[in-house]
Structure formats: structure tokens, C-alpha cells
Design a protein around this motif. Sequence first.
Motif, PDB file in Angstrom:
ATOM      1  N   VAL A  94       0.887  -1.060   0.101  1.00  0.00           N
ATOM      2  CA  VAL A  94       0.009  -0.060   0.006  1.00  0.00           C
ATOM      3  C   VAL A  94       0.801   1.206   0.078  1.00  0.00           C
ATOM      4  CG1 VAL A  94      -1.601   1.276   1.174  1.00  0.00           C
ATOM      5  CG2 VAL A  94      -2.023  -1.342   1.114  1.00  0.00           C
ATOM      6  N   THR A  95       1.924   1.374   0.925  1.00  0.00           N
ATOM      7  CA  THR A  95       2.610   2.565   1.061  1.00  0.00           C
ATOM      8  C   THR A  95       3.663   2.768  -0.286  1.00  0.00           C
ATOM      9  OG1 THR A  95       4.141   1.480   2.466  1.00  0.00           O
ATOM     10  CG2 THR A  95       2.351   2.723   3.539  1.00  0.00           C
ATOM     11  N   SER A  96       4.111   1.700  -0.737  1.00  0.00           N
ATOM     12  CA  SER A  96       5.049   1.883  -1.829  1.00  0.00           C
ATOM     13  C   SER A  96       4.226   2.041  -3.164  1.00  0.00           C
ATOM     14  CB  SER A  96       5.886   0.530  -2.138  1.00  0.00           C
ATOM     15  OG  SER A  96       6.600   0.080  -1.014  1.00  0.00           O
ATOM     16  N   VAL A  97       3.097   1.795  -3.466  1.00  0.00           N
ATOM     17  CA  VAL A  97       2.641   2.300  -4.472  1.00  0.00           C
ATOM     18  C   VAL A  97       1.856   3.785  -4.142  1.00  0.00           C
ATOM     19  CG1 VAL A  97       0.373   2.106  -5.839  1.00  0.00           C
ATOM     20  CG2 VAL A  97       1.523   0.072  -5.229  1.00  0.00           C
ATOM     21  N   LYS A  98       1.409   3.895  -3.229  1.00  0.00           N
ATOM     22  CA  LYS A  98       1.093   5.168  -2.685  1.00  0.00           C
ATOM     23  C   LYS A  98       2.032   6.331  -2.767  1.00  0.00           C
ATOM     24  CE  LYS A  98      -0.071   8.796   0.146  1.00  0.00           C
ATOM     25  NZ  LYS A  98      -0.853   8.725   1.253  1.00  0.00           N
ATOM     26  N   TYR A  99       3.030   6.145  -2.084  1.00  0.00           N
ATOM     27  CA  TYR A  99       4.483   7.006  -2.171  1.00  0.00           C
ATOM     28  C   TYR A  99       5.061   7.031  -3.436  1.00  0.00           C
ATOM     29  CZ  TYR A  99       2.981   7.782   2.746  1.00  0.00           C
ATOM     30  OH  TYR A  99       2.194   8.159   3.754  1.00  0.00           O
ATOM     31  N   GLY A 100       5.071   6.003  -4.082  1.00  0.00           N
ATOM     32  CA  GLY A 100       5.814   6.025  -5.345  1.00  0.00           C
ATOM     33  C   GLY A 100       5.297   6.804  -6.305  1.00  0.00           C
ATOM     34  N   VAL A 101       4.141   6.636  -6.337  1.00  0.00           N
ATOM     35  CA  VAL A 101       3.287   7.537  -7.421  1.00  0.00           C
ATOM     36  C   VAL A 101       3.088   9.080  -6.891  1.00  0.00           C
ATOM     37  CG1 VAL A 101       0.823   7.895  -8.456  1.00  0.00           C
ATOM     38  CG2 VAL A 101       1.969   5.704  -8.249  1.00  0.00           C
ATOM     39  N   TRP A 102       2.723   9.299  -5.572  1.00  0.00           N
ATOM     40  CA  TRP A 102       2.806  10.767  -5.141  1.00  0.00           C
ATOM     41  C   TRP A 102       3.665  11.460  -5.390  1.00  0.00           C
ATOM     42  CZ3 TRP A 102       5.227  13.854  -1.554  1.00  0.00           C
ATOM     43  CH2 TRP A 102       4.464  14.854  -1.192  1.00  0.00           C
ATOM     44  N   ALA A 103       4.936  10.769  -5.069  1.00  0.00           N
ATOM     45  CA  ALA A 103       6.462  11.504  -5.309  1.00  0.00           C
ATOM     46  C   ALA A 103       6.620  11.996  -6.704  1.00  0.00           C
ATOM     47  CB  ALA A 103       7.556  10.739  -4.763  1.00  0.00           C
ATOM     48  N   VAL A 104       6.288  11.219  -7.544  1.00  0.00           N
ATOM     49  CA  VAL A 104       6.505  11.372  -9.020  1.00  0.00           C
ATOM     50  C   VAL A 104       5.278  12.417  -9.567  1.00  0.00           C
ATOM     51  CG1 VAL A 104       6.090  10.517 -11.560  1.00  0.00           C
ATOM     52  CG2 VAL A 104       7.277   9.170  -9.664  1.00  0.00           C
ATOM     53  N   SER A 105       4.303  12.205  -8.968  1.00  0.00           N
ATOM     54  CA  SER A 105       3.210  13.216  -9.257  1.00  0.00           C
ATOM     55  C   SER A 105       3.491  14.439  -8.671  1.00  0.00           C
ATOM     56  CB  SER A 105       1.729  12.766  -8.943  1.00  0.00           C
ATOM     57  OG  SER A 105       1.327  11.559  -9.336  1.00  0.00           O
ATOM     58  N   ILE A 106       4.101  14.659  -7.557  1.00  0.00           N
ATOM     59  CA  ILE A 106       4.319  16.107  -7.228  1.00  0.00           C
ATOM     60  C   ILE A 106       5.467  16.779  -8.006  1.00  0.00           C
ATOM     61  CG2 ILE A 106       5.351  17.066  -4.875  1.00  0.00           C
ATOM     62  CD1 ILE A 106       2.303  16.615  -4.846  1.00  0.00           C
ATOM     63  N   ILE A 107       6.308  16.067  -8.247  1.00  0.00           N
ATOM     64  CA  ILE A 107       7.360  16.555  -8.940  1.00  0.00           C
ATOM     65  C   ILE A 107       7.067  17.031 -10.427  1.00  0.00           C
ATOM     66  CG2 ILE A 107       9.506  15.914 -10.244  1.00  0.00           C
ATOM     67  CD1 ILE A 107      10.304  13.902  -8.027  1.00  0.00           C
ATOM     68  N   ALA A 109       3.861  17.977 -10.892  1.00  0.00           N
ATOM     69  CA  ALA A 109       2.911  18.980 -10.458  1.00  0.00           C
ATOM     70  C   ALA A 109       3.698  20.225 -10.270  1.00  0.00           C
ATOM     71  CB  ALA A 109       2.311  18.874  -9.533  1.00  0.00           C
ATOM     72  N   GLY A 110       5.073  20.268  -9.628  1.00  0.00           N
ATOM     73  CA  GLY A 110       5.848  21.479  -9.550  1.00  0.00           C
ATOM     74  C   GLY A 110       6.489  22.004 -10.614  1.00  0.00           C
ATOM     75  N   TRP A 111       6.527  20.925 -11.768  1.00  0.00           N
ATOM     76  CA  TRP A 111       7.303  21.575 -12.846  1.00  0.00           C
ATOM     77  C   TRP A 111       6.203  22.440 -13.879  1.00  0.00           C
ATOM     78  CZ3 TRP A 111       9.966  16.621 -14.840  1.00  0.00           C
ATOM     79  CH2 TRP A 111      11.287  16.467 -14.180  1.00  0.00           C
ATOM     80  N   MET A 112       5.091  21.796 -13.661  1.00  0.00           N
ATOM     81  CA  MET A 112       3.588  22.447 -14.294  1.00  0.00           C
ATOM     82  C   MET A 112       3.352  23.786 -13.699  1.00  0.00           C
ATOM     83  SD  MET A 112       1.204  19.195 -14.857  1.00  0.00           S
ATOM     84  CE  MET A 112      -0.127  20.168 -15.414  1.00  0.00           C
ATOM     85  N   GLN A 113       3.831  24.064 -12.498  1.00  0.00           N
ATOM     86  CA  GLN A 113       3.513  25.333 -11.887  1.00  0.00           C
ATOM     87  C   GLN A 113       4.767  26.320 -11.919  1.00  0.00           C
ATOM     88  OE1 GLN A 113       0.719  26.480 -10.587  1.00  0.00           O
ATOM     89  NE2 GLN A 113      -0.382  24.690 -11.124  1.00  0.00           N
ATOM     90  N   GLY A 114       5.527  25.807 -12.773  1.00  0.00           N
ATOM     91  CA  GLY A 114       6.773  26.702 -13.082  1.00  0.00           C
ATOM     92  C   GLY A 114       8.198  26.436 -12.599  1.00  0.00           C
ATOM     93  N   GLY A 115       8.095  25.323 -11.676  1.00  0.00           N
ATOM     94  CA  GLY A 115       9.345  25.089 -11.155  1.00  0.00           C
ATOM     95  C   GLY A 115      10.594  24.435 -12.210  1.00  0.00           C
ATOM     96  N   ASP A 181      -4.557  22.441  -0.298  1.00  0.00           N
ATOM     97  CA  ASP A 181      -5.872  21.839  -0.234  1.00  0.00           C
ATOM     98  C   ASP A 181      -5.874  20.652  -1.333  1.00  0.00           C
ATOM     99  OD1 ASP A 181      -6.485  23.329   1.951  1.00  0.00           O
ATOM    100  OD2 ASP A 181      -7.845  24.595   0.995  1.00  0.00           O
ATOM    101  N   GLY A 182      -5.531  21.187  -2.416  1.00  0.00           N
ATOM    102  CA  GLY A 182      -5.687  20.210  -3.765  1.00  0.00           C
ATOM    103  C   GLY A 182      -4.686  19.125  -3.516  1.00  0.00           C
ATOM    104  N   VAL A 183      -3.346  19.426  -3.049  1.00  0.00           N
ATOM    105  CA  VAL A 183      -2.392  18.326  -2.675  1.00  0.00           C
ATOM    106  C   VAL A 183      -2.822  17.543  -1.327  1.00  0.00           C
ATOM    107  CG1 VAL A 183      -0.120  17.899  -1.532  1.00  0.00           C
ATOM    108  CG2 VAL A 183      -0.289  19.832  -3.186  1.00  0.00           C
ATOM    109  N   ARG A 184      -3.344  18.058  -0.588  1.00  0.00           N
ATOM    110  CA  ARG A 184      -4.113  17.053   0.537  1.00  0.00           C
ATOM    111  C   ARG A 184      -5.198  16.129   0.049  1.00  0.00           C
ATOM    112  NH1 ARG A 184      -7.596  20.850   3.899  1.00  0.00           N
ATOM    113  NH2 ARG A 184      -8.859  20.206   1.897  1.00  0.00           N
ATOM    114  N   ASN A 185      -5.908  16.656  -1.047  1.00  0.00           N
ATOM    115  CA  ASN A 185      -6.937  15.977  -1.281  1.00  0.00           C
ATOM    116  C   ASN A 185      -6.618  14.869  -2.283  1.00  0.00           C
ATOM    117  OD1 ASN A 185      -9.010  17.507   0.029  1.00  0.00           O
ATOM    118  ND2 ASN A 185      -9.368  18.801  -1.651  1.00  0.00           N
ATOM    119  N   PHE A 186      -5.570  15.392  -3.189  1.00  0.00           N
ATOM    120  CA  PHE A 186      -4.946  14.222  -3.959  1.00  0.00           C
ATOM    121  C   PHE A 186      -4.173  13.166  -3.245  1.00  0.00           C
ATOM    122  CE2 PHE A 186      -0.952  12.927  -5.991  1.00  0.00           C
ATOM    123  CZ  PHE A 186      -1.343  12.347  -6.972  1.00  0.00           C
TER     124      PHE A 186
END
Length: 208
Positions: A94-107, A109-115, A181-186
Motif C-alpha cells: 500500500v505505502t510503496s504504491v502510494k508514495y511511489g506515485v505521489w512523489a512522481v506526481s508532485i514533482i 505538478a511542481g514543474w507544471m507550476q513553473g518549477g 488543499d489540492g495536494v491534501r485531497n490528492f
Amino acid sequence: MSLSFFWSREFLTNRYFLWLLFWCNAVGTVYGYIWYGDQLERTLAEQPLWQIVFVPDSPTASLFFTLALLWVLYKPKSVVLNRIGHVIQALAVVTSVKYGVWAVSIIFAGWMQGGSPHWQDWMLIASHSAMAIEALIYVRFFGFRWVALLIASLWTLLNDTMDYTYDIFPWLPGSLYEHLDGVRNFTFGLTLVSILCAWLALRQAKRT
């Protein structure tokens, strides 16, 4: 040799390969806790001590998977040790799938916001993608069932609750803090999806 060999039980449960996977994950786990060093220090300085266990999310997921491999390498005869191993294996999936996908998605998302992309980002994308993939590959060799999956699900949801109640979630790209808030919901939604993936993988494993 066909490509299917690399998906076979013979290859994936070969002891030499399992030990290689074990040490790769063990080294990655240690590196992950070092990566969280600054946040761990700040949490210890500013937050109650009991909250520290909820801070390093991805390294703890990697730790669960590393330990889960030991139960594949050495199957204990003790019922109690088996039950403990099943919970660890469920947590690993559960945690490997969750945090594996989470970290990639957040990276991304940060790029899409101008990072700006950094080489460490690509390293994190590769390592966290591997976390999710290996967990789903090895679930068929794990022995956990529904009770262990329920415990793992409750723990992961508790971790999310602690993260966003006490602001001890993993540090984000600067551009995402205005979308917290969006990060938390995601994050909560991804936990539910990860639980569903583990459940589906478990059902499929029972059929094979």
C-alpha cells in the motif's frame, strides 16, 4: 531465453536476485532517511516527539518493502511471526504504491507550476516509480490477506491525517504550497486508489 522468464516465479524469487533487491532497497531506505534529515530535525525541534514517526513517508515505505523481502527469503514457522510479516507485507504494498506515485506526481505538478527540473528530480522519479512497480510485482509472493490489508490501510490513512493536521507532510516544491488543499485531497485520494490496487492485486494473486 524469453522475456517471460523475467516475470516468472523462478527468476523473481531466486535468492540471489532477492538479496540484490533487498540491498538496493536497504541502501535506498537509508538514503531516504538522510534526505529527510532537515525536516526530521525541524520536527524534533518544533513539534511533539510522537509526530516524528509520521514524517519520513517514502523511506518508511521502502523500509516496509525491504523487511517484507525477508519474509520471502525466510518463511518463519511461528504463527505470530507470520502474522507480523503479513502486516509488513501489506504495508509495503500500500505505502510503496502510494508514495511511489505521489512523489512522481508532485514533482511533475511542481514543474507544471513553473518549477525548474533538477537532476535530483529525475533520480527521485526513477526510484519512486521503481517502488510502486516492485510492490505490485511482488504482491503475488506475499502471504498477507484481508485483515493485514485493513491494518495497512488504516495506518496509511492515519499517516495522511497526521501529515495534514499537524503540517508534517513532506516538503513540497515552493509553487505547490498555495495549492495545499489540492495536494491534501490528492494525497487522500491516492491512498484510496493504492488500497484498491493492493486489493485487486491480492485477488489476482489468489487466482494464480
